[in-house]
Design an enzyme around this catalytic site. Structure first.
Site, PDB file in Angstrom:
ATOM      1  N   PRO A   1       0.831  -1.202   0.000  1.00  0.00           N
ATOM      2  CA  PRO A   1       0.000   0.000   0.000  1.00  0.00           C
ATOM      3  C   PRO A   1       0.868   1.255   0.000  1.00  0.00           C
ATOM      4  CG  PRO A   1       0.105  -0.942   2.192  1.00  0.00           C
ATOM      5  CD  PRO A   1       0.819  -1.892   1.297  1.00  0.00           C
TER       6      PRO A   1
ATOM      7  N   SER B   1       6.893   4.852   9.772  1.00  0.00           N
ATOM      8  CA  SER B   1       7.034   3.734   8.841  1.00  0.00           C
ATOM      9  C   SER B   1       5.687   3.083   8.572  1.00  0.00           C
ATOM     10  CB  SER B   1       8.024   2.716   9.395  1.00  0.00           C
ATOM     11  OG  SER B   1       7.352   1.859  10.291  1.00  0.00           O
ATOM     12  N   LYS B   2       5.704   2.203   7.582  1.00  0.00           N
ATOM     13  CA  LYS B   2       4.473   1.508   7.212  1.00  0.00           C
ATOM     14  C   LYS B   2       3.915   0.710   8.380  1.00  0.00           C
ATOM     15  CE  LYS B   2       4.793   1.111   2.250  1.00  0.00           C
ATOM     16  NZ  LYS B   2       4.546   0.311   1.066  1.00  0.00           N
ATOM     17  N   ARG B   3       4.803   0.261   9.257  1.00  0.00           N
ATOM     18  CA  ARG B   3       4.367  -0.575  10.374  1.00  0.00           C
ATOM     19  C   ARG B   3       3.763   0.239  11.518  1.00  0.00           C
ATOM     20  NH1 ARG B   3       9.230  -1.860  11.279  1.00  0.00           N
ATOM     21  NH2 ARG B   3       9.879  -1.373   9.177  1.00  0.00           N
ATOM     22  N   ASP B   4       3.985   1.570  11.495  1.00  0.00           N
ATOM     23  CA  ASP B   4       3.556   2.374  12.636  1.00  0.00           C
ATOM     24  C   ASP B   4       2.053   2.517  12.754  1.00  0.00           C
ATOM     25  OD1 ASP B   4       5.985   2.880  13.765  1.00  0.00           O
ATOM     26  OD2 ASP B   4       6.418   4.514  12.392  1.00  0.00           O
TER      27      ASP B   4
END
Ligand code: GLU
Length: 509
Positions: free
Chosen positions: A17, A263-266
């Site tokens: 995404p 980040s994308k994980r946040d």
């Protein structure tokens, strides 16, 4: 203004995404192009087949459609410089890699994965890091160390190879960045990056430069994470003898506390989305929420992103996309990272919510009402929403502010009863009933006038009466102007709620 020479691009890799940092990069490119009458291009950089994620390209397109960011050329639209998907342009890159070999700016590397791994481990055991650079290449298996015949034989035999850039040995690379100014680096610290892989695909670096050149890109505006690649890119342009575009590297988006990159994980971890739209990971089925699904308006979202790294130079904060195209300038983009502030983001949404007309908000709220089993006329909703919209940031928060308009109190806040239901409340509310019943035109103004007059005549305490009245109508001491509430629910409902309240709360012991 129409300026055909201004051509910028957004060049995502469909590896998942789109992070909001990517949307912001695209937005700044869009604004830059629109302001100057140039063209904005969407190019898909999918040369890394291992990282290809199905659905990612469509997700990118859907995200921009939602934001209202449009392209002049690119995938799905087409244009003079297509195709705009790199895997469809595959054949042309090897020709450019060969040109670099011919001009002495690149070479064939025949080292196998295992060979390089062995050297790497050897280095690690000596606490050193192996880098394929100008120094190391002298002792590795590549066309720089082989005779022409040896190289040709290896190629003829079909030996797998990569093509590497031949980094100058000790040269100061001078670069210009529109945001950072002049940047210098010594080529000694740079490695011989792979330009062309053994799978017959170019790497990002080669494909990116070739396409920017062929697509006549005038300005490369991208995230700061690409700044370390700039020396190689500049050297590649020089090696090809091509005119360079101008470069601008945008500041990073940081976590709310400023500690590190967002980040994308946040996203779900920090309690706010980092993606524009909801994303379902095709491999794991994991769902990450999006700004759209969290109730952000697209125009608020665009406004939030615009202000992360750019400012207009004055106090203004609210900008539509159109206003941004008039106001934006790359000179006002800052160098330092921009902290994402979720509280401020919600504030922006609030600003856009109160700007919406009540009829649109009613349409947006209607499905929520239906899901709660409430059947309500749109006109009623419009009036109710107009009374409470100042109190919410999101449409989804309206229910909490509106429920008592549709549902009679099922319980009465015990704390409020304790504090606000006085010894004479029961009698006063009984009296109030007849005052209200005598009002012919049950408007907010009329009820307010009559009730206040009665309180004054009887010399009751204004606060005491009003609190008891609110408790009976709402069930708690919350809500907008009480006379607006009773006018909207109407005389009959008001009187019935008083009856119910008298019965349920009763007399103070
Ligand atoms: N494909 C690169 C990315 O995924 C593009 C970087 C650039 O704009 O040069 O961000």
């Amino acid at each position: 203004m129409n300026n055909n020479n201004i051509r910028v691009r957004f060049a995502p890799s469909p590896t998942g995404p789109l992070h909001i940092g990517g949307v912001r990069t695209a937005l700044y490119n869009y604004l830059f192009a629109k302001k100057l009458g140039g063209k904005f291009i969407l190019r898909i950089e999918d040369t890394d087949q291992n990282r290809f994620v199905p659905g990612a390209e469509q997700y990118i397109i859907d995200s921009f459609n939602w934001c209202g960011i449009t392209f002049d050329e690119g995938v799905t639209i087409g244009g003079e410089y297509g195709p705009y998907t790199q895997s469809e342009r595959k054949d042309l890159y090897s020709e450019y890699a060969k040109k670099l070999i011919e001009s002495g700016n690149a070479y064939y590397g025949f080292d196998t994965g295992e060979e390089l791994e062995t050297i790497r481990t050897e280095y690690e055991s000596q606490k050193k890091t192996f880098v394929y650079n100008a120094d190391e290449r002298k002792r590795l298996r590549n066309s720089l160390n082989l005779s022409e015949k040896e190289t040709n034989d290896l190629l003829k035999e079909g030996t797998p190879y990569v093509i590497r850039f031949r980094m100058p040995e000790n040269e100061i690379v001078i670069m210009y960045d529109m945001i950072r100014g002049r940047v210098e680096v010594n080529s000694l610290v740079l490695d011989d990056k792979i330009l062309f892989k053994s799978d017959g695909m170019p790497t990002y670096h080669l494909a990116n430069i070739v396409d920017d050149h062929l697509m006549k890109i005038s300005h490369v505006i991208r995230g700061e994470e690409w700044l370390p690649s700039l020396p190689l890119h500049v050297l590649l342009y020089d090696a090809f003898g091509w005119e360079k575009p101008e470069f601008a590297h945008l500041p990073l988006l940081l976590k709310p506390d400023g500690n590190g990159k967002l980040s994308k994980r946040d996203g779900d971890r920090l309690g706010f989305p980092v993606f524009p739209l909801q994303w379902t990971d095709p491999k794991t089925g994991n769902i990450s929420t999006g700004f759209r699904e969290e109730g952000y308006f697209a125009d608020a979202f665009v406004n939030i992103l615009a202000m992360l790294g750019w400012n207009p130079g004055d106090e203004r904060e609210i900008f539509s996309l159109k206003q941004l195209t008039q106001t934006f300038s790359i000179e006002r983009v800052g160098k330092s990272g921009a902290k994402f502030d979720p509280v401020k983001a919600a504030w922006y949404n609030h600003q856009y919510l109160i700007m919406r007309d009540d009829s649109e908000l009613a349409d947006l709220f209607m499905p929520i009402a239906v899901s709660k089993g409430i059947l309500v006329e749109k006109e009623f909703l419009i009036d109710a929403i107009s009374l409470v919209k100042e109190r919410v940031n999101f449409v989804s928060e309206l229910w909490e502010q509106l429920d008592f308009f549709f549902i009679r109190p099922e319980e009465y806040d015990p704390k409020a009863i304790k504090k606000r239901w006085k010894a004479d409340s029961y009698d006063q509310m009984t009296e109030l009933k007849s005052v209200l019943a005598g009002i012919t035109d049950f408007t907010s103004e009329n009820t307010e006038k009559a009730v206040k007059q009665w309180i004054e005549d009887k010399e009751y305490g204004m606060g005491a009466v009003m609190n008891a009245f609110r408790l009976i109508i709402v069930g708690a001491l919350k809500g907008p102007h009480l006379f607006d509430i009773v006018a909207l629910i109407g005389e009959e409902e008001t009187l019935e709620r008083i009856d119910q309240g008298l019965h349920e709360i009763g007399m103070k012991e």
